[in-house]
Design a protein around this motif. Structure first.
Motif, PDB file in Angstrom:
ATOM      1  N   HIS A 191       0.832  -1.203   0.000  1.00 25.71           N
ATOM      2  CA  HIS A 191       0.000   0.000   0.000  1.00 25.71           C
ATOM      3  C   HIS A 191       0.876   1.266   0.000  1.00 25.71           C
ATOM      4  O   HIS A 191       0.507   2.273  -0.611  1.00 25.71           O
ATOM      5  CB  HIS A 191      -0.923   0.003   1.210  1.00 25.71           C
ATOM      6  N   ILE A 192       2.009   1.214   0.682  1.00 24.94           N
ATOM      7  CA  ILE A 192       2.923   2.361   0.674  1.00 24.94           C
ATOM      8  C   ILE A 192       3.466   2.577  -0.730  1.00 24.94           C
ATOM      9  O   ILE A 192       3.522   3.710  -1.234  1.00 24.94           O
ATOM     10  CB  ILE A 192       4.072   2.148   1.678  1.00 24.94           C
ATOM     11  N   ALA A 193       3.855   1.494  -1.391  1.00 24.80           N
ATOM     12  CA  ALA A 193       4.362   1.606  -2.760  1.00 24.80           C
ATOM     13  C   ALA A 193       3.274   2.123  -3.698  1.00 24.80           C
ATOM     14  O   ALA A 193       3.536   2.961  -4.572  1.00 24.80           O
ATOM     15  CB  ALA A 193       4.888   0.255  -3.233  1.00 24.80           C
ATOM     16  N   ALA A 194       2.051   1.645  -3.520  1.00 21.34           N
ATOM     17  CA  ALA A 194       0.949   2.090  -4.379  1.00 21.34           C
ATOM     18  C   ALA A 194       0.643   3.568  -4.182  1.00 21.34           C
ATOM     19  O   ALA A 194       0.118   4.222  -5.089  1.00 21.34           O
ATOM     20  CB  ALA A 194      -0.300   1.248  -4.084  1.00 21.34           C
ATOM     21  N   ALA A 195       0.995   4.106  -3.017  1.00 18.21           N
ATOM     22  CA  ALA A 195       0.750   5.523  -2.746  1.00 18.21           C
ATOM     23  C   ALA A 195       1.787   6.427  -3.386  1.00 18.21           C
ATOM     24  O   ALA A 195       1.654   7.650  -3.325  1.00 18.21           O
ATOM     25  CB  ALA A 195       0.708   5.754  -1.238  1.00 18.21           C
ATOM     26  N   GLY A 196       2.797   5.853  -3.995  1.00 15.79           N
ATOM     27  CA  GLY A 196       3.774   6.659  -4.720  1.00 15.79           C
ATOM     28  C   GLY A 196       5.147   6.740  -4.106  1.00 15.79           C
ATOM     29  O   GLY A 196       6.014   7.455  -4.617  1.00 15.79           O
ATOM     30  N   LEU A 197       5.403   6.024  -3.017  1.00 18.46           N
ATOM     31  CA  LEU A 197       6.723   6.031  -2.405  1.00 18.46           C
ATOM     32  C   LEU A 197       7.557   4.872  -2.933  1.00 18.46           C
ATOM     33  O   LEU A 197       7.033   3.792  -3.226  1.00 18.46           O
ATOM     34  CB  LEU A 197       6.627   5.949  -0.879  1.00 18.46           C
ATOM     35  N   SER A 198       8.857   5.096  -3.051  1.00 17.23           N
ATOM     36  CA  SER A 198       9.777   4.077  -3.555  1.00 17.23           C
ATOM     37  C   SER A 198      10.781   3.696  -2.474  1.00 17.23           C
ATOM     38  O   SER A 198      11.081   4.493  -1.579  1.00 17.23           O
ATOM     39  CB  SER A 198      10.541   4.601  -4.779  1.00 17.23           C
ATOM     40  N   LYS A 199      11.295   2.503  -2.581  1.00 13.96           N
ATOM     41  CA  LYS A 199      12.312   2.043  -1.639  1.00 13.96           C
ATOM     42  C   LYS A 199      13.542   2.937  -1.709  1.00 13.96           C
ATOM     43  O   LYS A 199      14.072   3.209  -2.773  1.00 13.96           O
ATOM     44  CB  LYS A 199      12.706   0.596  -1.959  1.00 13.96           C
ATOM     45  N   ALA A 200      13.998   3.379  -0.531  1.00 16.64           N
ATOM     46  CA  ALA A 200      15.248   4.121  -0.430  1.00 16.64           C
ATOM     47  C   ALA A 200      16.361   3.249   0.126  1.00 16.64           C
ATOM     48  O   ALA A 200      17.505   3.313  -0.338  1.00 16.64           O
ATOM     49  CB  ALA A 200      15.070   5.350   0.464  1.00 16.64           C
ATOM     50  N   MET A 201      16.029   2.420   1.120  1.00 18.06           N
ATOM     51  CA  MET A 201      17.034   1.554   1.737  1.00 18.06           C
ATOM     52  C   MET A 201      16.335   0.499   2.573  1.00 18.06           C
ATOM     53  O   MET A 201      15.306   0.774   3.193  1.00 18.06           O
ATOM     54  CB  MET A 201      17.959   2.382   2.634  1.00 18.06           C
ATOM     55  N   ASP A 202      16.892  -0.706   2.582  1.00 17.48           N
ATOM     56  CA  ASP A 202      16.425  -1.748   3.491  1.00 17.48           C
ATOM     57  C   ASP A 202      17.367  -1.834   4.687  1.00 17.48           C
ATOM     58  O   ASP A 202      18.587  -1.681   4.553  1.00 17.48           O
ATOM     59  CB  ASP A 202      16.359  -3.107   2.795  1.00 17.48           C
ATOM     60  N   LEU A 203      16.789  -2.100   5.849  1.00 16.15           N
ATOM     61  CA  LEU A 203      17.522  -2.285   7.090  1.00 16.15           C
ATOM     62  C   LEU A 203      17.355  -3.744   7.492  1.00 16.15           C
ATOM     63  O   LEU A 203      16.226  -4.218   7.651  1.00 16.15           O
ATOM     64  CB  LEU A 203      16.965  -1.370   8.176  1.00 16.15           C
ATOM     65  N   VAL A 204      18.457  -4.462   7.631  1.00 16.81           N
ATOM     66  CA  VAL A 204      18.386  -5.905   7.874  1.00 16.81           C
ATOM     67  C   VAL A 204      18.844  -6.222   9.291  1.00 16.81           C
ATOM     68  O   VAL A 204      19.699  -5.538   9.861  1.00 16.81           O
ATOM     69  CB  VAL A 204      19.211  -6.699   6.844  1.00 16.81           C
ATOM     70  N   SER A 205      18.263  -7.277   9.851  1.00 15.42           N
ATOM     71  CA  SER A 205      18.605  -7.736  11.196  1.00 15.42           C
ATOM     72  C   SER A 205      18.840  -9.235  11.165  1.00 15.42           C
ATOM     73  O   SER A 205      18.244  -9.957  10.359  1.00 15.42           O
ATOM     74  CB  SER A 205      17.485  -7.408  12.184  1.00 15.42           C
ATOM     75  N   TYR A 206      19.694  -9.690  12.069  1.00 16.64           N
ATOM     76  CA  TYR A 206      20.067 -11.100  12.142  1.00 16.64           C
ATOM     77  C   TYR A 206      19.883 -11.625  13.562  1.00 16.64           C
ATOM     78  O   TYR A 206      20.092 -10.893  14.534  1.00 16.64           O
ATOM     79  CB  TYR A 206      21.533 -11.294  11.756  1.00 16.64           C
ATOM     80  N   GLN A 207      19.529 -12.903  13.672  1.00 18.11           N
ATOM     81  CA  GLN A 207      19.461 -13.562  14.967  1.00 18.11           C
ATOM     82  C   GLN A 207      20.724 -14.382  15.180  1.00 18.11           C
ATOM     83  O   GLN A 207      21.021 -15.285  14.393  1.00 18.11           O
ATOM     84  CB  GLN A 207      18.239 -14.480  15.052  1.00 18.11           C
ATOM     85  N   MET A 208      21.456 -14.067  16.221  1.00 17.92           N
ATOM     86  CA  MET A 208      22.641 -14.844  16.576  1.00 17.92           C
ATOM     87  C   MET A 208      22.284 -15.724  17.769  1.00 17.92           C
ATOM     88  O   MET A 208      22.093 -15.231  18.885  1.00 17.92           O
ATOM     89  CB  MET A 208      23.810 -13.916  16.918  1.00 17.92           C
ATOM     90  N   ILE A 209      22.145 -17.031  17.512  1.00 20.87           N
ATOM     91  CA  ILE A 209      21.817 -17.974  18.579  1.00 20.87           C
ATOM     92  C   ILE A 209      23.085 -18.218  19.396  1.00 20.87           C
ATOM     93  O   ILE A 209      24.103 -18.658  18.861  1.00 20.87           O
ATOM     94  CB  ILE A 209      21.277 -19.295  18.013  1.00 20.87           C
ATOM     95  N   MET A 210      23.009 -17.910  20.665  1.00 22.95           N
ATOM     96  CA  MET A 210      24.181 -18.053  21.520  1.00 22.95           C
ATOM     97  C   MET A 210      24.396 -19.520  21.856  1.00 22.95           C
ATOM     98  O   MET A 210      23.460 -20.245  22.168  1.00 22.95           O
ATOM     99  CB  MET A 210      23.994 -17.235  22.796  1.00 22.95           C
ATOM    100  N   GLY A 211      25.615 -19.958  21.791  1.00 24.43           N
ATOM    101  CA  GLY A 211      25.927 -21.351  22.081  1.00 24.43           C
ATOM    102  C   GLY A 211      27.223 -21.752  21.412  1.00 24.43           C
ATOM    103  O   GLY A 211      27.856 -20.983  20.685  1.00 24.43           O
ATOM    104  N   GLU A 212      27.609 -22.974  21.641  1.00 30.50           N
ATOM    105  CA  GLU A 212      28.902 -23.444  21.163  1.00 30.50           C
ATOM    106  C   GLU A 212      28.971 -23.497  19.643  1.00 30.50           C
ATOM    107  O   GLU A 212      30.017 -23.230  19.047  1.00 30.50           O
ATOM    108  CB  GLU A 212      29.196 -24.829  21.751  1.00 30.50           C
ATOM    109  N   GLU A 213      27.849 -23.833  18.995  1.00 37.00           N
ATOM    110  CA  GLU A 213      27.852 -23.920  17.539  1.00 37.00           C
ATOM    111  C   GLU A 213      28.147 -22.565  16.906  1.00 37.00           C
ATOM    112  O   GLU A 213      28.953 -22.443  15.980  1.00 37.00           O
ATOM    113  CB  GLU A 213      26.501 -24.455  17.046  1.00 37.00           C
ATOM    114  N   ALA A 214      27.488 -21.525  17.422  1.00 37.18           N
ATOM    115  CA  ALA A 214      27.746 -20.175  16.913  1.00 37.18           C
ATOM    116  C   ALA A 214      29.163 -19.743  17.252  1.00 37.18           C
ATOM    117  O   ALA A 214      29.831 -19.065  16.462  1.00 37.18           O
ATOM    118  CB  ALA A 214      26.737 -19.201  17.496  1.00 37.18           C
ATOM    119  N   ARG A 215      29.630 -20.113  18.423  1.00 36.94           N
ATOM    120  CA  ARG A 215      30.991 -19.747  18.823  1.00 36.94           C
ATOM    121  C   ARG A 215      32.013 -20.346  17.861  1.00 36.94           C
ATOM    122  O   ARG A 215      33.000 -19.700  17.480  1.00 36.94           O
ATOM    123  CB  ARG A 215      31.251 -20.244  20.256  1.00 36.94           C
TER     124      ARG A 215
END
Length: 392
Positions: free
Chosen positions: A166-190
């Motif tokens: 709906h935001i795009a249909a109103a005439g706005l365009s993507k300027a930038m995406d903000l990304v996030s990550y989940q870091m599972i704490m534990g030995e495997e991630a370490r």
């Protein structure tokens, strides 16, 4: 791009003018989204701190106008339009902001809300609209376009999947995406997070490198170190607006009761700060079963859970590497050292997951480092913009 059209006959968008309308504006998302199983409303005091003119740090320097959309006597959406003088100075363009955009699944409602914000910004002399920001670039940012089913995280907005189209249909365009990550704490991630062998903080090649925790007795001083390093680190990056002393003092005020010394990682080289990170506990972990407007008993529960630090997850909200070392081998290593330090504090910090974000989608250096541990973003929030139909 022109954003302008006449509203539908049964749709009205009106400015917020009184305390009753302001209260409705602040609480509206929980009304609009209550039927979504993955939506968990934030606590009211968090939203009041963000949006109420008497509580939000933004209103000490910025101006804003709130709007509500009505169909008949039913409120169906909201939006804010705001001028941030710090952003105007930093971006050197007449860019006005919008934020707090929430609405029912109706393209016309979203369009007319954006029109209302755009028209207000044009009257203030703005030539471009950018957002959503609630209320500025150092607070909640973006429309959620991925991650609606992920666990909620402190200071990360939630939106239904329909809102982006709906935001795009109103005439706005993507300027930038903000990304996030989940870091599972534990030995495997370490094991997945490896720093070069022979590099240990405080010895050998890193003999002049030390790390320390938050000094609770000097929390304002450590907050100022964090603010200055963050501003130094991200200066000249897309969308950056310096974090003000007022914003830092409000952040400390709001978080102090939840923080442990281990939530703050300061890296010093020859006793000079060169890198810093702040990890904030996820308040959703301790608000389960408590109403958005807690009773006296509910407040007691919150206080007890916070005091006992009954958090399972957290978010890295501020991470900065000083310009003085950014383009050096030490600068390249510093994010790894900060993440390694978080693993080292695993016993003191009871988190099973730490969310890293948000990160600009084009910051491939940071993303490549994180994706060695967790290959895909868990959430994506999008910033939009458009030229306004501006006339002198």
């Amino acid at each position: 791009m022109t954003i302008n059209s006449a509203p539908s006959n049964d749709l009205t968008v009106l400015p917020v003018r009184n305390a009753k309308q302001l209260s409705l504006f602040i609480k509206l998302p929980r009304v609009l989204y209550s039927h979504f199983p993955n939506y968990i409303p934030p606590l009211d005091f968090e939203e009041v701190s963000l949006l109420h003119p008497k509580k939000s740090a933004f209103f000490r320097y910025g101006t804003a106008q709130y709007f509500l959309a009505y169909k008949g006597d039913k409120v169906v959406g909201r939006i804010s339009a705001q001028i941030d003088p710090n952003a105007l100075r930093e971006w050197k363009e007449p860019i006005g902001l919008f934020g707090a955009l929430d609405a029912i699944d109706d393209a016309e409602v979203v369009k007319q809300l954006i029109n209302a914000a755009s028209n207000w910004l044009k009257k203030q002399g703005m030539q471009k609209i950018r957002g959503p920001y609630t209320l500025n670039a150092n607070s909640e940012a973006g429309t959620m376009v991925k991650g609606q089913s992920e666990p909620p995280m402190i200071a990360m907005p939630w939106h239904p999947e329909y809102l982006e189209k709906h935001i795009a249909a109103a005439g706005l365009s993507k300027a930038m995406d903000l990304v996030s990550y989940q870091m599972i704490m534990g030995e495997e991630a370490r094991k997945a997070h490896k720093i070069p062998s022979g590099l240990k903080v405080g010895s050998d090649r890193l003999g002049n490198i030390t790390t320390r925790k938050l000094n609770m007795k000097e929390i304002s001083r450590d907050g100022e170190i964090l603010r200055q390093l963050y501003n130094d680190a991200w200066d000249n990056t897309w969308g950056f607006v310096p974090l003000t002393p007022t914003e830092m003092s409000v952040l400390i005020r709001d978080l102090k009761s939840m923080l442990k010394p281990e939530n703050y990682v300061l890296v010093e080289q020859n006793k000079m700060p060169v890198a810093v990170a702040l990890v904030i506990p996820n308040i959703y972990d301790i608000s389960a079963g408590i109403a958005p407007t807690p009773s006296l008993f509910g407040w007691g529960k919150l206080a007890y859970r916070a005091m006992r630090h009954r958090f399972k997850s957290a978010r890295v909200i501020l991470l900065g590497i000083s310009h003085s070392i950014r383009d050096t081998a030490m600068g390249a290593l510093m994010p790894s050292l900060v993440i390694d330090e978080l693993f080292n504090r695993g016993e003191a910090l009871p988190y099973t997951m730490i969310e890293l974000g948000w990160i600009l989608e084009d910051n491939m250096g940071m993303r490549n480092l994180i994706e060695r541990i967790t290959p895909e973003p868990c959430k994506v929030h999008r910033i939009y913009e458009a030229e306004l139909d501006y006339k002198h």
